[in-house]
Write a protein that holds these residues in place. Sequence first.
Motif, PDB file in Angstrom:
ATOM      1  N   ASP A 100       0.829  -1.201   0.000  1.00 36.96           N
ATOM      2  CA  ASP A 100       0.000   0.000   0.000  1.00 36.96           C
ATOM      3  C   ASP A 100       0.866   1.255   0.000  1.00 36.96           C
ATOM      4  N   ARG A 101       2.194   1.049  -0.180  1.00 35.59           N
ATOM      5  CA  ARG A 101       3.131   2.171  -0.261  1.00 35.59           C
ATOM      6  C   ARG A 101       3.689   2.248  -1.686  1.00 35.59           C
ATOM      7  N   VAL A 102       4.417   3.315  -1.973  1.00 39.29           N
ATOM      8  CA  VAL A 102       5.098   3.423  -3.260  1.00 39.29           C
ATOM      9  C   VAL A 102       6.205   2.371  -3.290  1.00 39.29           C
ATOM     10  N   LYS A 103       6.239   1.560  -4.359  1.00 42.36           N
ATOM     11  CA  LYS A 103       7.250   0.513  -4.496  1.00 42.36           C
ATOM     12  C   LYS A 103       8.612   1.142  -4.739  1.00 42.36           C
ATOM     13  N   LYS A 104       9.641   0.573  -4.088  1.00 42.13           N
ATOM     14  CA  LYS A 104      11.010   1.025  -4.297  1.00 42.13           C
ATOM     15  C   LYS A 104      11.675   0.276  -5.446  1.00 42.13           C
ATOM     16  N   GLY A 105      11.046  -0.764  -5.925  1.00 42.33           N
ATOM     17  CA  GLY A 105      11.632  -1.551  -7.010  1.00 42.33           C
ATOM     18  C   GLY A 105      10.587  -2.475  -7.602  1.00 42.33           C
ATOM     19  N   LYS A 106      11.063  -3.390  -8.418  1.00 45.33           N
ATOM     20  CA  LYS A 106      10.197  -4.356  -9.089  1.00 45.33           C
ATOM     21  C   LYS A 106       9.649  -5.380  -8.100  1.00 45.33           C
ATOM     22  N   HIS A 107       8.543  -6.023  -8.488  1.00 45.35           N
ATOM     23  CA  HIS A 107       8.074  -7.189  -7.734  1.00 45.35           C
ATOM     24  C   HIS A 107       9.132  -8.262  -7.911  1.00 45.35           C
ATOM     25  N   ARG A 108       9.539  -8.897  -6.800  1.00 47.03           N
ATOM     26  CA  ARG A 108      10.589  -9.893  -6.875  1.00 47.03           C
ATOM     27  C   ARG A 108      10.518 -10.821  -5.677  1.00 47.03           C
ATOM     28  N   ALA A 109      11.118 -11.977  -5.825  1.00 49.70           N
ATOM     29  CA  ALA A 109      11.175 -12.936  -4.726  1.00 49.70           C
ATOM     30  C   ALA A 109      12.511 -13.665  -4.783  1.00 49.70           C
ATOM     31  N   TYR A 110      13.057 -13.924  -3.620  1.00 50.69           N
ATOM     32  CA  TYR A 110      14.315 -14.653  -3.481  1.00 50.69           C
ATOM     33  C   TYR A 110      14.054 -15.851  -2.592  1.00 50.69           C
ATOM     34  N   TRP A 111      14.465 -17.031  -3.055  1.00 48.67           N
ATOM     35  CA  TRP A 111      14.291 -18.275  -2.318  1.00 48.67           C
ATOM     36  C   TRP A 111      15.655 -18.912  -2.115  1.00 48.67           C
ATOM     37  N   SER A 112      15.865 -19.483  -0.963  1.00 49.26           N
ATOM     38  CA  SER A 112      17.097 -20.224  -0.711  1.00 49.26           C
ATOM     39  C   SER A 112      16.757 -21.460   0.111  1.00 49.26           C
ATOM     40  N   ILE A 113      17.380 -22.567  -0.243  1.00 50.75           N
ATOM     41  CA  ILE A 113      17.243 -23.803   0.524  1.00 50.75           C
ATOM     42  C   ILE A 113      18.635 -24.239   0.933  1.00 50.75           C
ATOM     43  N   GLN A 114      18.806 -24.518   2.216  1.00 52.95           N
ATOM     44  CA  GLN A 114      20.092 -24.950   2.756  1.00 52.95           C
ATOM     45  C   GLN A 114      19.976 -26.371   3.284  1.00 52.95           C
ATOM     46  N   THR A 115      20.890 -27.234   2.867  1.00 53.79           N
ATOM     47  CA  THR A 115      21.003 -28.583   3.430  1.00 53.79           C
ATOM     48  C   THR A 115      22.417 -28.733   3.975  1.00 53.79           C
ATOM     49  N   ALA A 116      22.750 -29.907   4.437  1.00 50.12           N
ATOM     50  CA  ALA A 116      24.093 -30.145   4.966  1.00 50.12           C
ATOM     51  C   ALA A 116      25.158 -29.986   3.889  1.00 50.12           C
ATOM     52  N   THR A 117      24.795 -30.234   2.634  1.00 47.64           N
ATOM     53  CA  THR A 117      25.801 -30.219   1.566  1.00 47.64           C
ATOM     54  C   THR A 117      25.561 -29.185   0.476  1.00 47.64           C
ATOM     55  N   THR A 119      23.539 -25.416  -1.071  1.00 52.43           N
ATOM     56  CA  THR A 119      22.741 -24.196  -0.991  1.00 52.43           C
ATOM     57  C   THR A 119      22.122 -23.988  -2.368  1.00 52.43           C
ATOM     58  N   CYS A 120      20.801 -23.933  -2.425  1.00 49.68           N
ATOM     59  CA  CYS A 120      20.091 -23.710  -3.686  1.00 49.68           C
ATOM     60  C   CYS A 120      19.469 -22.323  -3.636  1.00 49.68           C
ATOM     61  N   LEU A 121      19.566 -21.592  -4.758  1.00 52.34           N
ATOM     62  CA  LEU A 121      19.067 -20.226  -4.821  1.00 52.34           C
ATOM     63  C   LEU A 121      18.143 -20.063  -6.017  1.00 52.34           C
ATOM     64  N   LEU A 122      17.102 -19.249  -5.837  1.00 48.79           N
ATOM     65  CA  LEU A 122      16.186 -18.937  -6.932  1.00 48.79           C
ATOM     66  C   LEU A 122      15.757 -17.485  -6.794  1.00 48.79           C
ATOM     67  N   TYR A 123      15.761 -16.800  -7.911  1.00 47.22           N
ATOM     68  CA  TYR A 123      15.325 -15.407  -7.952  1.00 47.22           C
ATOM     69  C   TYR A 123      14.263 -15.282  -9.031  1.00 47.22           C
ATOM     70  N   THR A 124      13.150 -14.684  -8.705  1.00 50.97           N
ATOM     71  CA  THR A 124      12.109 -14.419  -9.693  1.00 50.97           C
ATOM     72  C   THR A 124      11.755 -12.949  -9.642  1.00 50.97           C
ATOM     73  N   SER A 125      11.360 -12.406 -10.793  1.00 47.74           N
ATOM     74  CA  SER A 125      11.063 -10.977 -10.859  1.00 47.74           C
ATOM     75  C   SER A 125      10.128 -10.688 -12.023  1.00 47.74           C
ATOM     76  N   ASP A 126       9.386  -9.599 -11.888  1.00 46.74           N
ATOM     77  CA  ASP A 126       8.572  -9.152 -13.015  1.00 46.74           C
ATOM     78  C   ASP A 126       9.461  -8.394 -14.009  1.00 46.74           C
ATOM     79  N   ALA A 127      10.762  -8.348 -13.750  1.00 48.31           N
ATOM     80  CA  ALA A 127      11.700  -7.674 -14.645  1.00 48.31           C
ATOM     81  C   ALA A 127      12.390  -8.665 -15.576  1.00 48.31           C
ATOM     82  N   ALA A 128      11.804  -9.855 -15.775  1.00 44.24           N
ATOM     83  CA  ALA A 128      12.432 -10.882 -16.606  1.00 44.24           C
ATOM     84  C   ALA A 128      12.723 -10.369 -18.014  1.00 44.24           C
TER      85      ALA A 128
END
Length: 134
Positions: A100-117, A119-128
């Motif tokens: 409900d505020r002025v956006k400072k940037g694009k819609h985006r999401a960052y995902w990370s999964i950590q296991t013992a061995t 680290t998986c990373l994923l980035y998604t954005s409406d700036a594709a």
Amino acid sequence: MSDRARRLHSSKWTGIFYITGGGSAFLSEILQEPGASKTVLEALVPYAENALSDLLGGTPDQACSMATARALAMTAYQKSQSYNLADCFGLGCTASLATDRVKKGKHRAYWSIQTATDTCLLYTSDAADEGLGV
């Protein structure tokens, strides 16, 4: 019913989910699917800035960033280790979507999964279309 939730619940993995921002709808999805009690050790939504800072032990430079998602995943993974179970993971997600505020940037999401061995990373954005998203 969610196919990705079903696949997760049928795996050998058990973990902790720390999700903030727009990614919190994912928790509802996985908790509504039968089998969640086999997969989810704990889920937390540190939505307010103070809650996020308390969980991470300090204020991140930016709430919605890959570094914050990785910190959430590592914190979740470290906590999962206290259960002394094999095949544990920590999942961290931070997303900047509707506001409900002025956006400072694009819609985006960052995902990370950590296991013992791993680290998986994923980035998604409406700036594709700008070459920034995957």
